[in-house]
Each structure stands twice: as C-alpha cells, then as structure tokens.
Scaffold this active site. Structure first.
Site, PDB file in Angstrom:
ATOM      1  N   HIS A   1       0.826  -1.209   0.000  1.00 59.29           N
ATOM      2  CA  HIS A   1       0.000   0.000   0.000  1.00 59.29           C
ATOM      3  C   HIS A   1       0.858   1.255   0.000  1.00 59.29           C
ATOM      4  O   HIS A   1       2.075   1.209   0.198  1.00 59.29           O
ATOM      5  CB  HIS A   1      -0.944   0.007   1.204  1.00 59.29           C
ATOM      6  CG  HIS A   1      -0.235  -0.064   2.532  1.00 59.29           C
ATOM      7  ND1 HIS A   1       0.267   1.048   3.162  1.00 59.29           N
ATOM      8  CD2 HIS A   1       0.049  -1.111   3.343  1.00 59.29           C
ATOM      9  CE1 HIS A   1       0.830   0.697   4.304  1.00 59.29           C
ATOM     10  NE2 HIS A   1       0.712  -0.626   4.437  1.00 59.29           N
TER      11      HIS A   1
ATOM     12  N   CYS B   1       2.011  -3.049   6.637  1.00 62.80           N
ATOM     13  CA  CYS B   1       2.579  -4.189   5.906  1.00 62.80           C
ATOM     14  C   CYS B   1       3.748  -3.716   5.045  1.00 62.80           C
ATOM     15  O   CYS B   1       4.770  -3.324   5.570  1.00 62.80           O
ATOM     16  CB  CYS B   1       1.494  -4.843   5.064  1.00 62.80           C
ATOM     17  SG  CYS B   1       0.208  -5.657   6.053  1.00 62.80           S
TER      18      CYS B   1
END
Length: 234
Positions: free
Chosen positions: A169, A185
């Site tokens: 992301h 993440c």
C-alpha cells in the site's frame, strides 16, 4: 572555426544525458481524489516536508535483474527494503519500500487478490489493542484520502483464494521508506504505488522474502542500474 569532430559531439550528448539521468525528480505527494469527503474518524492530514524524503537509493529505478521469474511477477525483499516488478529480458523496475510489523517476519508466495484506489482503512483488532497498550488510540475506521495510512493505492495479497491480511500500500509518511515500522505491511511512496498499481493486475504472482533475506540469491540477482532502460524507457 572548425566544427568539433562527430565523436566529440556524441560524447557531449552522452555526458548531458548521463547528468540528467542521475538527477531524478523527487516524487510528490498525491492529491486527494476529487469528491473525497472528510471523516470524523480520520487522522490529521500530514504535510510532507521536502526534507523528509527517503534516501535516494530508494527512489524508483530501472535495474538489471537476473531472474527466471516471468514478467509481471513482483518480488519483495523485506531485508533490503526493495520491491521488484519483473519486466523480462533480465530487467525490472525497483521500488523502495518500508516494512511494518505485519509485514516483517513473513515470507511466502501469494497473488494479488484485489486492488483499491484510495482505500478505506480498518485496522485489525490486534493492532488496535497493541497500540492502546502504548497509550495510542486508533480509530476503527478511516475513510480513504490523503490522511489515510494506506495511502493512494492498495494491493491485497491472497493465498488459496483467501485474504492473507497482508497488503502492499501507499503511505502519507514517505520518509519511512527504507525503514522497519511498528505497524502496517509493505508500504510505498504514493507515486510509486500508483505506478505499480497501473501495471500489476489481479492474479499477479507476489514473492515475499523474509527479513533474513534467506533464499534471495537463488531467486534473483540485482545487477544495478539499467542505464539504457532508464534513458530510453526500454
């Protein structure tokens, strides 16, 4: 006055091109999508200072990558903080990434199960509880936009048709690229995740190499900058 020999003229052109190549433009923060509404649960908008860009070694580059993986494959090395998009013919686009707690220590082969532009963020219950113990209270929902921790784009990683909870992301904190973070993440600069998003489709293979880098040498070899690919877009 005599004109300079053709060889000297070519050398001057090559030198100029080389100077331009090694002076890449810094990626700018993405603007909020038109019509995006603010949310009461949204985090404060973060203004990115020019001095808070990541180290230049994490800027997007075309590199010579020796690998047997097929074009379109994504390779993420959480140890070196690089993500590669395999182009084929021993070439790849290399992006710098930051690795959050949810991404650090994990490895495996997955696929992109779905994609989203300016995604909403619903932090996992484990993250909310962990941050609460630190005295930080996370909202249960943040609407997509420039103040969203998932940034401009998100690629959701699936295995066996099920969401693994791992994502690639964007981020509204570009200075964290190249670092290990306490949450999240695999994060990329917004301009970079937008670039990857436009190329990587649902179903694309994603290989994640763990923090010790074990097995990376058998998977690929990064031979450094692809000069002609960068210069001519090849």
């Amino acid at each position: 006055m005599k004109s300079p020999p053709a060889r000297s003229h070519f050398a001057m052109i090559a030198a100029g091109a080389l100077a331009l190549l090694f002076m890449p433009a810094l990626p700018s923060a993405s603007a909020m999508p038109r019509g995006a509404a603010s949310s009461d649960s949204a985090l404060p908008v973060i203004t990115v200072a020019q001095s808070k860009k990541p180290d230049s070694k994490y800027w997007r580059k075309k590199v010579r990558l020796q690998t047997t993986e097929k074009p379109g494959t994504i390779i993420i090395n959480t140890n070196t903080k690089y993500l590669y998009y395999v182009e084929g013919n021993n070439r790849a686009t290399r992006y710098g990434v930051g690795v959050g707690r949810e991404g650090f220590g994990w490895s495996g082969t997955v696929k992109i199960g779905r994609k989203a532009e300016w995604p909403d963020w619903r932090p996992p219950a484990t993250m909310i509880a962990r941050e609460r113990r630190k005295g930080r209270h996370l909202p249960s929902y943040v609407k997509g936009g420039p103040n969203n921790p998932l940034g401009a784009r998100a690629l959701y990683l699936y295995k066996g048709g099920r969401d693994t909870i791992f994502r690639v992301h964007g981020t509204n904190q570009p200075w964290t690229i190249g670092q290990n973070m306490s949450s999240g993440c695999i994060r990329m600069m917004n301009k970079d995740v937008e670039h990857l998003y436009s190329r990587a489709g649902v179903g694309s293979k994603v290989i994640v190499i763990g923090p010790n880098g074990k097995g990376a040498e058998k998977l690929y070899s990064d031979r450094g900058m692809d000069f002609f690919g960068s210069l001519f877009g090849g």
